[in-house]
Design an enzyme around this catalytic site. Structure first.
Site, PDB file in Angstrom:
ATOM      1  N   GLU A   4     -15.292  -7.366 -19.350  1.00 48.26           N
ATOM      2  CA  GLU A   4     -13.814  -7.361 -19.367  1.00 48.26           C
ATOM      3  C   GLU A   4     -13.395  -5.901 -19.339  1.00 48.26           C
ATOM      4  OE1 GLU A   4     -12.189  -9.905 -18.791  1.00 48.26           O
ATOM      5  OE2 GLU A   4     -13.742 -11.385 -19.165  1.00 48.26           O
TER       6      GLU A   4
ATOM      7  N   LYS B 238     -22.562  -4.238 -31.330  1.00 50.20           N
ATOM      8  CA  LYS B 238     -22.292  -2.797 -31.435  1.00 50.20           C
ATOM      9  C   LYS B 238     -20.797  -2.563 -31.212  1.00 50.20           C
ATOM     10  CE  LYS B 238     -21.914   0.704 -28.741  1.00 50.20           C
ATOM     11  NZ  LYS B 238     -20.899   1.409 -29.544  1.00 50.20           N
TER      12      LYS B 238
ATOM     13  N   GLU C 111      -6.348   4.063 -14.142  1.00 53.22           N
ATOM     14  CA  GLU C 111      -5.955   3.570 -15.464  1.00 53.22           C
ATOM     15  C   GLU C 111      -5.737   4.761 -16.397  1.00 53.22           C
ATOM     16  OE1 GLU C 111      -8.811   1.674 -18.167  1.00 53.22           O
ATOM     17  OE2 GLU C 111      -7.312   0.110 -18.513  1.00 53.22           O
TER      18      GLU C 111
HETATM   19  P1  NAD Z   1     -15.524   2.437 -23.334  1.00 51.92           P
HETATM   20  O1  NAD Z   1     -16.017   1.877 -22.048  1.00 51.92           O
HETATM   21  O2  NAD Z   1     -15.579   3.893 -23.527  1.00 51.92           O
HETATM   22  O3  NAD Z   1     -16.359   1.816 -24.550  1.00 51.92           O
HETATM   23  C1  NAD Z   1     -16.385   0.423 -24.848  1.00 51.92           C
HETATM   24  C2  NAD Z   1     -17.624   0.108 -25.675  1.00 51.92           C
HETATM   25  O4  NAD Z   1     -18.776   0.270 -24.855  1.00 51.92           O
HETATM   26  C3  NAD Z   1     -17.839   1.037 -26.869  1.00 51.92           C
HETATM   27  O5  NAD Z   1     -18.432   0.303 -27.914  1.00 51.92           O
HETATM   28  C4  NAD Z   1     -18.821   2.058 -26.318  1.00 51.92           C
HETATM   29  O6  NAD Z   1     -19.580   2.689 -27.325  1.00 51.92           O
HETATM   30  C5  NAD Z   1     -19.695   1.170 -25.437  1.00 51.92           C
HETATM   31  N1  NAD Z   1     -20.359   1.812 -24.299  1.00 51.92           N
HETATM   32  C6  NAD Z   1     -19.854   2.756 -23.467  1.00 51.92           C
HETATM   33  N2  NAD Z   1     -20.758   3.059 -22.503  1.00 51.92           N
HETATM   34  C7  NAD Z   1     -21.840   2.256 -22.727  1.00 51.92           C
HETATM   35  C8  NAD Z   1     -23.100   2.097 -22.083  1.00 51.92           C
HETATM   36  N3  NAD Z   1     -23.422   2.806 -21.013  1.00 51.92           N
HETATM   37  N4  NAD Z   1     -23.969   1.190 -22.580  1.00 51.92           N
HETATM   38  C9  NAD Z   1     -23.656   0.450 -23.657  1.00 51.92           C
HETATM   39  N5  NAD Z   1     -22.488   0.568 -24.329  1.00 51.92           N
HETATM   40  C10 NAD Z   1     -21.591   1.457 -23.865  1.00 51.92           C
HETATM   41  O7  NAD Z   1     -14.035   1.880 -23.558  1.00 51.92           O
HETATM   42  P2  NAD Z   1     -13.019   2.227 -24.744  1.00 51.92           P
HETATM   43  O8  NAD Z   1     -12.481   3.593 -24.541  1.00 51.92           O
HETATM   44  O9  NAD Z   1     -13.610   1.861 -26.058  1.00 51.92           O
HETATM   45  O10 NAD Z   1     -11.858   1.143 -24.466  1.00 51.92           O
HETATM   46  C11 NAD Z   1     -10.846   1.325 -23.521  1.00 51.92           C
HETATM   47  C12 NAD Z   1     -11.149   0.572 -22.246  1.00 51.92           C
HETATM   48  O11 NAD Z   1     -11.360  -0.793 -22.541  1.00 51.92           O
HETATM   49  C13 NAD Z   1      -9.999   0.599 -21.255  1.00 51.92           C
HETATM   50  O12 NAD Z   1     -10.516   0.828 -19.963  1.00 51.92           O
HETATM   51  C14 NAD Z   1      -9.403  -0.797 -21.351  1.00 51.92           C
HETATM   52  O13 NAD Z   1      -8.743  -1.239 -20.184  1.00 51.92           O
HETATM   53  C15 NAD Z   1     -10.621  -1.614 -21.631  1.00 51.92           C
HETATM   54  N6  NAD Z   1     -10.264  -2.874 -22.271  1.00 51.92           N
HETATM   55  C16 NAD Z   1     -10.358  -4.017 -21.519  1.00 51.92           C
HETATM   56  C17 NAD Z   1      -9.986  -5.239 -22.078  1.00 51.92           C
HETATM   57  C18 NAD Z   1     -10.099  -6.504 -21.272  1.00 51.92           C
HETATM   58  O14 NAD Z   1     -10.131  -7.572 -21.885  1.00 51.92           O
HETATM   59  N7  NAD Z   1     -10.171  -6.451 -19.952  1.00 51.92           N
HETATM   60  C19 NAD Z   1      -9.530  -5.292 -23.397  1.00 51.92           C
HETATM   61  C20 NAD Z   1      -9.453  -4.109 -24.118  1.00 51.92           C
HETATM   62  C21 NAD Z   1      -9.826  -2.902 -23.557  1.00 51.92           C
END
Ligand code: NAD
Length: 487
Positions: free
Chosen positions: A253, A179, A388
């Site tokens: 991550e 997804k 963040e």
């Molecule tokens: P997000 O947590 O909003 O979403 C990430 C993914 O998870 C999306 O596909 C979203 O639809 C899904 N998702 C969200 N809640 C969920 C749930 N309860 N159950 C299942 N799926 C769910 O994050 P974002 O806004 O897409 O990305 C930004 C974040 O990602 C920042 O916090 C950034 O630091 C982090 N990030 C971390 C790394 C790493 O390797 N540590 C790399 C890139 C981004």
């Protein structure tokens, strides 16, 4: 383009492209021009996810028996397909996510490299043998795949993060339900198409788009899911991690609040350049982006002058525009959040010495553009120094000593990446020991990591169990059996 001409893409389940049973779709929009709808995607429901998981469960029985050289050949062929299409995929990535075209090209080729890396590295997985007192007994370990894996990814590296999860999952014999972020489903779908065209059998990789509020729980809590590999925000990751059953492994991550320490002996031009590259490239939307610069008092004024001079020269514009370094923020929610943090910083009493305004006149008026922002006189307890932000906002914090710098650098709930700028060997050695961070850099940006080296954070930046990337990236996808054979 008329809205009615916008292409509708489907889910990919059991080797077939399908509409969602919900009958609903959602749009992916160009963040540099919100009037430009990139495409429509399936707003899937729980039943779609269940079909995808069933198909992955069925496919597992044959995929696990498929010779590893055949699995590797599929990854290698998919890498070649991505490379052949790199130019058009980079254009799509920039249109959908907003990053500069050069960065998109690098991301597509990194994704191809990742598939190739795991095609080779996955073939070298080994177990161990153990000496024992019984001459007629052999004791060894074997590694086997887990089963069905959920792959859930964010929008900021919308093809390279999926590649670094899907490739090690597949080469080790697992099957996948993927997804992607609803902000960037098109470029994610291109990876699935490449693997499909490379000959992946039906059901081995399934692709389901939709909002996490509708399908998130079913994709992580289904009893057939044996592993969830997730990259995204700490809040979402933590809640998924707590919600899964004992038989489901997680690899999370998550977020960061990455510090760069500038010591008194630092080359200030270089320190400012590292701050600009680490804090403002990709509009600060990198998990490893520099968000706190901790500067020794004796060089603070000179450093800030140099930093602001460099930031002033950054060209803001659509990622399609040549020379643009600061693209749009990825979506309207991101824009709102960043502007809110800029206001919070001012209300908390930090000095906004550069930028921070939304750009609202042509050619920026229909995109999500904000000037890069530099705050000084930031107190380490302020929200802008603790939370963040994930945007082009850098906070400069003044300190009197190395000890104070380390104490502030470690004083957040995150521990993803950290860097120090110095040529003093004593500081370098102490920093490597003292810093609470999964990635530790010296005289380099906090951003960037190699495909062949492990990657992950400490504290709330990752689950502390499994690393991604490199050989270590295979561990999450395999479990160990210890075997005693008597002859
Ligand atoms: P997000 O947590 O909003 O979403 C990430 C993914 O998870 C999306 O596909 C979203 O639809 C899904 N998702 C969200 N809640 C969920 C749930 N309860 N159950 C299942 N799926 C769910 O994050 P974002 O806004 O897409 O990305 C930004 C974040 O990602 C920042 O916090 C950034 O630091 C982090 N990030 C971390 C790394 C790493 O390797 N540590 C790399 C890139 C981004």
């Amino acid at each position: 383009m008329l809205k009615t001409d916008v292409k509708i893409y489907q889910n990919y389940i059991n080797g077939v492209w399908l509409d969602s049973l919900s009958g609903e779709t959602f749009e992916s929009v160009n963040p540099a021009d919100s009037n430009d709808t990139v495409a429509k995607f399936q707003a899937s429901n729980k039943e779609d996810v269940e079909k995808a998981i069933d198909s992955a469960s069925t496919a597992f029985a044959t995929w696990v028996q498929t010779p590893i050289s055949k699995r590797a050949a599929i990854l290698t062929k998919a890498a070649a397909i991505l490379e052949e299409r790199a130019d058009e995929l980079a254009l799509e990535l920039t249109r959908e996510e907003g990053k500069p075209l050069g960065a998109s090209k690098k991301e597509v080729s990194r994704s191809a490299d990742t598939l190739r890396f795991y095609a080779v590295e996955g073939q070298t997985l080994t177990g161990e043998t153990f000496p024992n007192d019984d001459p007629k007994m052999k004791v060894s370990t074997v590694r086997e795949p887990l089963g069905v894996i959920s792959v859930i990814t964010p929008w900021n590296f919308p093809i390279s993060i999926p590649a670094r999860k899907i490739a090690p999952a597949l080469i080790t014999g697992n099957t996948v339900v993927f997804k992607p972020s609803s902000e960037t489903p098109l470029i994610a779908l291109r990876l699935v198409e490449a693997l499909d065209e490379a000959g992946l059998p039906p059901g081995v990789l399934n692709f389901v788009t939709g909002h996490s509020s509708y399908i998130g729980a079913s994709i992580v809590r289904h009893p057939a899911i044996r592993g969830v590999t997730f990259t995204g925000s700490t809040g979402a990751g933590e809640s998924i991690h707590r919600s899964v059953s004992l038989t489901t492994r997680t690899q999370m991550e998550l977020g960061g609040k990455n510090p760069l320490i500038v010591m008194e002996d630092a080359d200030l031009e270089k320190a400012a350049k590292l701050t600009v590259n680490g804090g403002f490239s990709l509009s600060g939307q990198a998990c490893t982006g520099t968000s706190r610069v901790i500067v020794l008092s004796s060089v603070k004024e000179a450093f800030i002058t140099e930093l602001v001079n460099q930031v002033k020269n950054l060209k803001i514009g659509s990622g399609m525009e040549s020379g643009a370094v600061i693209g749009p923020l990825a979506n309207s929610k991101q824009l709102e959040k960043i502007l809110q943090y800029i206001q919070i910083g001012q209300e908390e009493g930090a000095d906004l010495v550069y930028g921070g305004k939304q750009l609202t006149i042509s050619p920026y008026d229909s995109g999500y553009f904000v000037e890069p922002a530099v705050f000084t006189n930031v107190n380490p307890t302020m929200r802008i120094a603790q939370e963040e932000i994930f945007g082009p906002v850098v906070s400069v914090i003044e300190v009197q000593s190395y000890e104070e710098a380390i104490s502030i650098a470690n004083d957040t709930e995150y521990g993803l990446s950290a860097s120090i700028v110095t040529n003093n060997n004593s500081y370098i050695e102490r920093f490597v020991n003292d810093i609470q961070s999964g990635t530790v850099k010296v005289n380099r940006t906090t951003t960037g990591n190699l495909i062949n080296a492990p990657f992950g954070g400490l504290k709330k930046s990752s689950t502390s169990t499994f690393r991604e990337s490199g050989r270590a990236g295979l561990d999450f996808f395999t479990q160990t059996k210890t075997v005693y054979i008597g002859y």
